[in-house]
Design a protein around this motif. Sequence first.
Motif, PDB file in Angstrom:
ATOM      1  N   LEU A  36      37.502  14.276  -0.319  1.00 19.28           N
ATOM      2  CA  LEU A  36      36.547  14.794   0.277  1.00 19.28           C
ATOM      3  C   LEU A  36      35.672  15.996  -0.207  1.00 19.28           C
ATOM      4  O   LEU A  36      34.908  16.617   0.546  1.00 19.28           O
ATOM      5  N   ASP A  37      36.593  16.992  -1.081  1.00 11.54           N
ATOM      6  CA  ASP A  37      36.228  17.982  -1.189  1.00 11.54           C
ATOM      7  C   ASP A  37      35.971  18.987  -0.379  1.00 11.54           C
ATOM      8  O   ASP A  37      35.119  19.675  -0.340  1.00 11.54           O
ATOM      9  N   LEU A  38      36.902  19.009   0.753  1.00  9.73           N
ATOM     10  CA  LEU A  38      36.780  20.088   2.053  1.00  9.73           C
ATOM     11  C   LEU A  38      37.774  20.891   1.798  1.00  9.73           C
ATOM     12  O   LEU A  38      38.953  20.795   1.874  1.00  9.73           O
ATOM     13  N   GLN A  39      37.416  22.180   1.287  1.00 12.89           N
ATOM     14  CA  GLN A  39      38.521  23.139   0.898  1.00 12.89           C
ATOM     15  C   GLN A  39      39.026  23.550   2.072  1.00 12.89           C
ATOM     16  O   GLN A  39      38.406  23.965   3.229  1.00 12.89           O
ATOM     17  N   PRO A  40      40.494  24.023   2.008  1.00 18.15           N
ATOM     18  CA  PRO A  40      41.009  24.619   3.616  1.00 18.15           C
ATOM     19  C   PRO A  40      40.921  25.943   3.462  1.00 18.15           C
ATOM     20  O   PRO A  40      40.755  26.950   2.355  1.00 18.15           O
ATOM     21  N   CYS A  41      40.967  26.539   4.648  1.00 14.44           N
ATOM     22  CA  CYS A  41      41.124  27.832   5.193  1.00 14.44           C
ATOM     23  C   CYS A  41      42.426  28.260   5.462  1.00 14.44           C
ATOM     24  O   CYS A  41      43.249  27.485   5.266  1.00 14.44           O
ATOM     25  N   ILE A  42      42.534  29.485   5.697  1.00 18.33           N
ATOM     26  CA  ILE A  42      43.757  30.050   5.803  1.00 18.33           C
ATOM     27  C   ILE A  42      44.534  29.377   7.218  1.00 18.33           C
ATOM     28  O   ILE A  42      45.698  29.067   7.126  1.00 18.33           O
ATOM     29  N   ASN A  43      43.619  29.010   8.079  1.00 17.40           N
ATOM     30  CA  ASN A  43      44.459  28.425   9.328  1.00 17.40           C
ATOM     31  C   ASN A  43      44.889  26.833   8.795  1.00 17.40           C
ATOM     32  O   ASN A  43      45.885  26.359   9.403  1.00 17.40           O
ATOM     33  N   CYS A  44      44.095  26.262   8.017  1.00 15.15           N
ATOM     34  CA  CYS A  44      44.472  24.638   7.708  1.00 15.15           C
ATOM     35  C   CYS A  44      45.580  24.850   6.924  1.00 15.15           C
ATOM     36  O   CYS A  44      46.567  24.113   7.202  1.00 15.15           O
ATOM     37  N   VAL A  45      45.757  25.768   5.972  1.00 17.27           N
ATOM     38  CA  VAL A  45      47.051  25.917   5.378  1.00 17.27           C
ATOM     39  C   VAL A  45      48.194  26.278   6.252  1.00 17.27           C
ATOM     40  O   VAL A  45      49.539  25.643   5.982  1.00 17.27           O
ATOM     41  N   TYR A  46      47.983  27.191   7.074  1.00 18.69           N
ATOM     42  CA  TYR A  46      49.279  27.300   8.142  1.00 18.69           C
ATOM     43  C   TYR A  46      49.555  26.102   8.970  1.00 18.69           C
ATOM     44  O   TYR A  46      50.548  25.824   9.344  1.00 18.69           O
ATOM     45  N   GLU A  47      48.293  25.130   9.253  1.00 19.71           N
ATOM     46  CA  GLU A  47      48.905  23.965  10.090  1.00 19.71           C
ATOM     47  C   GLU A  47      49.405  22.946   9.154  1.00 19.71           C
ATOM     48  O   GLU A  47      50.120  22.128   9.612  1.00 19.71           O
ATOM     49  N   ARG A  48      49.013  22.906   7.862  1.00 21.01           N
ATOM     50  CA  ARG A  48      49.972  22.251   7.187  1.00 21.01           C
ATOM     51  C   ARG A  48      51.396  22.476   7.101  1.00 21.01           C
ATOM     52  O   ARG A  48      52.298  21.617   6.664  1.00 21.01           O
ATOM     53  N   ALA A  49      51.726  23.918   6.936  1.00 21.92           N
ATOM     54  CA  ALA A  49      52.916  24.339   7.046  1.00 21.92           C
ATOM     55  C   ALA A  49      53.586  23.929   8.212  1.00 21.92           C
ATOM     56  O   ALA A  49      54.722  23.337   8.193  1.00 21.92           O
ATOM     57  N   TYR A  50      53.200  23.996   9.265  1.00 18.10           N
ATOM     58  CA  TYR A  50      53.482  23.485  10.676  1.00 18.10           C
ATOM     59  C   TYR A  50      53.819  21.824  10.496  1.00 18.10           C
ATOM     60  O   TYR A  50      54.813  21.273  11.055  1.00 18.10           O
ATOM     61  N   PHE A  51      52.892  21.144   9.994  1.00 18.12           N
ATOM     62  CA  PHE A  51      53.205  19.750   9.731  1.00 18.12           C
ATOM     63  C   PHE A  51      54.385  19.360   8.822  1.00 18.12           C
ATOM     64  O   PHE A  51      54.985  18.488   9.233  1.00 18.12           O
ATOM     65  N   LEU A  52      54.463  20.373   7.751  1.00 17.76           N
ATOM     66  CA  LEU A  52      55.421  20.084   7.178  1.00 17.76           C
ATOM     67  C   LEU A  52      56.839  20.295   7.804  1.00 17.76           C
ATOM     68  O   LEU A  52      57.976  19.830   7.379  1.00 17.76           O
ATOM     69  N   ASP A 119      52.655  29.426  -0.658  1.00 16.17           N
ATOM     70  CA  ASP A 119      51.483  29.354  -1.539  1.00 16.17           C
ATOM     71  C   ASP A 119      52.113  29.566  -2.919  1.00 16.17           C
ATOM     72  O   ASP A 119      51.107  29.104  -3.944  1.00 16.17           O
ATOM     73  N   ASP A 120      53.239  30.153  -3.173  1.00 17.40           N
ATOM     74  CA  ASP A 120      53.625  30.210  -4.636  1.00 17.40           C
ATOM     75  C   ASP A 120      54.217  29.027  -5.076  1.00 17.40           C
ATOM     76  O   ASP A 120      54.172  28.644  -6.128  1.00 17.40           O
ATOM     77  N   ILE A 121      55.104  28.292  -4.206  1.00 17.22           N
ATOM     78  CA  ILE A 121      55.670  27.347  -4.553  1.00 17.22           C
ATOM     79  C   ILE A 121      54.768  25.955  -4.857  1.00 17.22           C
ATOM     80  O   ILE A 121      54.922  25.167  -5.708  1.00 17.22           O
ATOM     81  N   ALA A 122      54.001  25.726  -3.778  1.00 17.61           N
ATOM     82  CA  ALA A 122      52.978  24.509  -3.867  1.00 17.61           C
ATOM     83  C   ALA A 122      51.615  25.145  -3.586  1.00 17.61           C
ATOM     84  O   ALA A 122      50.990  24.954  -2.521  1.00 17.61           O
ATOM     85  N   PRO A 123      50.903  25.826  -4.604  1.00 19.26           N
ATOM     86  CA  PRO A 123      49.578  26.285  -4.409  1.00 19.26           C
ATOM     87  C   PRO A 123      48.314  25.263  -4.124  1.00 19.26           C
ATOM     88  O   PRO A 123      47.395  25.411  -3.662  1.00 19.26           O
ATOM     89  N   PHE A 124      48.733  23.987  -4.714  1.00 16.45           N
ATOM     90  CA  PHE A 124      47.678  23.002  -4.547  1.00 16.45           C
ATOM     91  C   PHE A 124      47.851  22.559  -3.274  1.00 16.45           C
ATOM     92  O   PHE A 124      46.915  21.777  -2.709  1.00 16.45           O
ATOM     93  N   MET A 125      48.646  22.754  -2.358  1.00 18.83           N
ATOM     94  CA  MET A 125      48.579  22.304  -1.170  1.00 18.83           C
ATOM     95  C   MET A 125      48.619  23.602   0.103  1.00 18.83           C
ATOM     96  O   MET A 125      47.996  23.498   1.144  1.00 18.83           O
ATOM     97  N   PHE A 126      49.102  24.842  -0.182  1.00 17.91           N
ATOM     98  CA  PHE A 126      49.055  25.996   0.591  1.00 17.91           C
ATOM     99  C   PHE A 126      48.220  27.011   0.174  1.00 17.91           C
ATOM    100  O   PHE A 126      48.617  28.189   0.686  1.00 17.91           O
ATOM    101  N   LYS A 127      47.261  26.896  -0.532  1.00 19.07           N
ATOM    102  CA  LYS A 127      46.285  27.925  -1.112  1.00 19.07           C
ATOM    103  C   LYS A 127      45.056  27.761  -0.367  1.00 19.07           C
ATOM    104  O   LYS A 127      44.578  26.625  -0.389  1.00 19.07           O
ATOM    105  N   ALA A 128      44.495  29.035   0.272  1.00 16.32           N
ATOM    106  CA  ALA A 128      43.279  28.595   1.047  1.00 16.32           C
ATOM    107  C   ALA A 128      42.047  28.919   0.232  1.00 16.32           C
ATOM    108  O   ALA A 128      42.025  30.022  -0.633  1.00 16.32           O
ATOM    109  N   PHE A 129      41.016  28.393   0.501  1.00 13.97           N
ATOM    110  CA  PHE A 129      39.927  28.390  -0.558  1.00 13.97           C
ATOM    111  C   PHE A 129      38.534  28.685   0.262  1.00 13.97           C
ATOM    112  O   PHE A 129      37.444  29.041  -0.279  1.00 13.97           O
TER     113      PHE A 129
END
Length: 181
Positions: A36-52, A119-129
């Motif tokens: 859907l091309d919705l780029q993640p923000c810093i909080n989206c990335v942290y939320e993904r980390a908690y889901f991980l 963010d270094d291990i998996a930038p495709f998933m944990f990099k904010a844009f």
Amino acid sequence: MLHLFKKICSSRFCWFLLFLAGCGLEACGLYFQYKLDLQPCINCVYERAYFLGFVFIGFLGALAGNLLIVRFACSLGFLLSSIGGLIVTFEHYAAYTGMEGYAAKCKLTTNFPSFLPLDDIAPFMFKAFAMCNEKLDWSFLGQSMPFWILVIFMFSTLIAALMFISNFVKDKVNTFVNLYK
């Protein structure tokens, strides 16, 4: 009710469901980002980390959730991951809705610990844009994505708290059987 939660937590299937839920939530995040091309923000990335965290805790519990020490550690980890996600998501929702003082906290660089630089291990998933207060075109039932993630973390915090507290409940003694001994 806590006895029911204790019985449910004792099964490895319960933890496998948490593993699947975490995988599903991570997949949703990646779908929103790449399809859907919705780029993640810093909080989206942290939320993904908690889901991980849900994924790893669910995996560990599915392996050995019937052992008391593993069940205790998993329920504590699930509670901490849920509370951490709830705090980050509240900040995300506050910045998204324009609450005073929260939009300034949003930045594009993550602050993961040095021993686990996601963010270094998996930038495709944990990099904010994107920035946290950027309005999205996506909504469900008239509510934004940060609202629904907040609901998910509120619900998971409630479930995790009940699961953690149930570790301290003593097992029921079947009094009917004891009467006839």
